[in-house]
Design an enzyme around this catalytic site. Structure first.
Site, PDB file in Angstrom:
ATOM      1  N   TYR A  70       0.860  -1.189   0.000  1.00 45.25           N
ATOM      2  CA  TYR A  70       0.000   0.000   0.000  1.00 45.25           C
ATOM      3  C   TYR A  70       0.886   1.226   0.000  1.00 45.25           C
ATOM      4  O   TYR A  70       1.837   1.305   0.777  1.00 45.25           O
ATOM      5  CB  TYR A  70      -0.909  -0.002   1.227  1.00 45.25           C
ATOM      6  N   ASP A 120       9.216   2.882  -0.234  1.00 50.09           N
ATOM      7  CA  ASP A 120       8.176   3.515   0.568  1.00 50.09           C
ATOM      8  C   ASP A 120       8.409   3.080   2.008  1.00 50.09           C
ATOM      9  O   ASP A 120       8.011   1.991   2.415  1.00 50.09           O
ATOM     10  CB  ASP A 120       6.799   3.093   0.061  1.00 50.09           C
ATOM     11  N   LYS A 148       4.247   9.042   8.870  1.00 52.99           N
ATOM     12  CA  LYS A 148       3.965   8.428  10.173  1.00 52.99           C
ATOM     13  C   LYS A 148       4.930   8.871  11.277  1.00 52.99           C
ATOM     14  O   LYS A 148       4.736   9.955  11.820  1.00 52.99           O
ATOM     15  CB  LYS A 148       3.877   6.907  10.009  1.00 52.99           C
TER      16      LYS A 148
END
Ligand SMILES: *Cc1c(COP(=O)(O)O)cnc(C)c1O
Length: 428
Positions: A144, A239, A267
């Site tokens: 994702y 990522d 994050k």
């Protein structure tokens, strides 16, 4: 009148699509009538609006590596707040943040701050396409990378949880540039490059996938991606929105010794405030406006509150012994869970790096999205609900990670293992 989660959810659904601002939060996959509405959090715990206390392994889906409301993070935000919340002009805080990222992430020489992981991956891909003059993108099933159009093809996280292959609203003309391959299968990557190599702008990968549950890269896999992309003049994008500052001080690239061309972060670097970043080699990053011509902007980018929270977080993560403590906590939890499952005669597979891990209800190795899909979803749902009743707040999907923080003390980990042992016993 005091309202409970069910009543809040009913009201939420009248004003917000599905009652939530991000799909997995609705807890549909685990069949809850309503998700917990959270009132507050502290350390490794959250409290819902009904005053019930839970040990939290969602950790806001990754950012809360220090635990909730770490006093130094709260203090940093308060100090920034005294001076103002946003100026739309450069500040010393964002220079400090960029310096902290460049210092720690091995492949990053320059970095641009954005407001979310989605913005980071979307912008990195635009830059990779501009840099190479090519359109095609290779990604991996179950990874994702946020919800930008190009990346909603065979995506993990909520897309996997809801069982949808892509998304309506993504033009076929855009999706056709995205090639999605099985993770951990270099042959598939080689075959794709043989066919499309000169058209491929970039390979984007979660070096430690955390959105199909946690899956570990096979030995040599990331290095293989590095070699193939170099051979064909494509860029390699890691990522590291989850793995950055989580699996090692310098992220997965430091842990596995493979340097990508571009890295996406998010994050943890926001310490719980909205943030993202993308960075890489100077020569590539200088393509971004105003230095270069690739346009990317943000009204709130480099926001002083987010920078303050992120910097305080990175500072604390820089202290001696922090990653050893995260490893010890992760090992204690996941070894305890595996032992409890074994004692109860329940087949599980544990995949873990440090404080990031997953428990899959299956007897066979989970090395890809295809193998993750083989896990027993009914068992997960039954386990999830028993854990919730026992005061343990897990991500409400078999395809999500558990995040252990520095605030997870031995007593909380032991309680979690005891709850799991009781839950496993009832799963037959
Ligand atoms: C969470 C996540 C994103 C998206 O970040 P947002 O801040 O939710 O937009 C991108 N990539 C990975 C690996 C993620 O885990």
């Amino acid at each position: 009148m005091e309202r409970n989660s069910t009543e809040w959810f009913r009201q939420a659904q009248t004003y917000i699509p599905g009652g939530v601002n991000s799909p997995v939060r609705a807890c549909k996959a685990v069949g809850l009538a309503a998700p917990l509405f959270i009132e507050r959090a502290e350390g490794c715990r959250v409290w819902d609006v009904e005053g019930r206390e839970y040990i939290d392994y969602v950790g806001s889906w990754g950012p809360m590596i220090l635990g909730h409301r770490h006093p130094k993070v709260v203090e940093a935000i308060e100090k920034a707040l005294q001076r103002g919340t946003s100026y739309g002009a450069p500040t010393p805080l964002e220079v400090a943040m960029a310096g902290a990222i460049v210092d720690r992430i091995p492949s990053i020489e320059m970095v641009r701050m954005v407001n979310s992981g989605t913005e980071a991956t979307m912008s990195a891909i635009r830059l990779a396409r501009a840099h190479t003059g090519r359109d095609k993108l290779v990604k991996f099933n179950g990874c994702y990378h946020g919800h930008a159009d190009s990346l909603l093809v065979e995506a993990g996280s909520g897309v996997a949880t809801l069982g949808i292959p892509g998304s309506p609203g993504v033009p076929a003309d855009i999706a056709r540039h995205t090639l999605s391959l099985p993770f951990n299968d270099l042959d598939a990557v080689e075959a794709t490059f043989l066919k499309y190599g000169p058209e491929i702008a970039a390979v984007i990968v979660e070096p430690v996938p955390g959105n199909m549950g946690v899956v570990l890269p096979h030995d040599g896999y990331l290095q293989g991606l590095r070699t193939i992309t170099e051979t064909y003049g494509s860029l390699l994008i890691f990522d590291e929105v989850i793995s950055g500052f989580r699996v090692a001080p310098g992220g997965a690239q430091e842990l596995y010794g493979v340097l990508p061309d571009l890295t996406c972060l998010g994050k943890i670097i926001g310490g719980g405030l909205p943030v993202g970043a993308y960075g890489g080699r100077k020569e590539i990053m200088c393509g971004i406006a105003p230095e270069g011509s690739v346009y990317q902007a943000g009204t709130l980018s480099g926001n002083p509150l987010a920078m303050a929270a992120g910097l305080a977080t990175l500072e604390l993560l820089g202290e001696a012994g922090v990653y050893e403590r995260l490893e010890a906590a992760g090992a204690k939890l996941f070894q305890g869970l595996a032992q409890a499952a074994k004692a109860a005669g329940i087949d599980v597979v544990v995949n873990r790096v440090g404080s990031l891990g997953s428990l899959f209800f299956t007897g066979s190795p989970v090395t890809s999205f295809e193998t993750a899909l083989q896990c027993n979803k009914d068992r997960f749902v039954a386990y999830y609900r028993r854990m919730l009743d026992c005061g343990i707040y897990l991500a409400p999907s078999p395809f999500e990670a558990a995040f252990v923080s520095l605030a997870h003390d031995p007593g909380s980990l032991e309680k979690t293992i005891a709850c799991a042992a009781a839950a496993f016993d009832k799963l037959h």
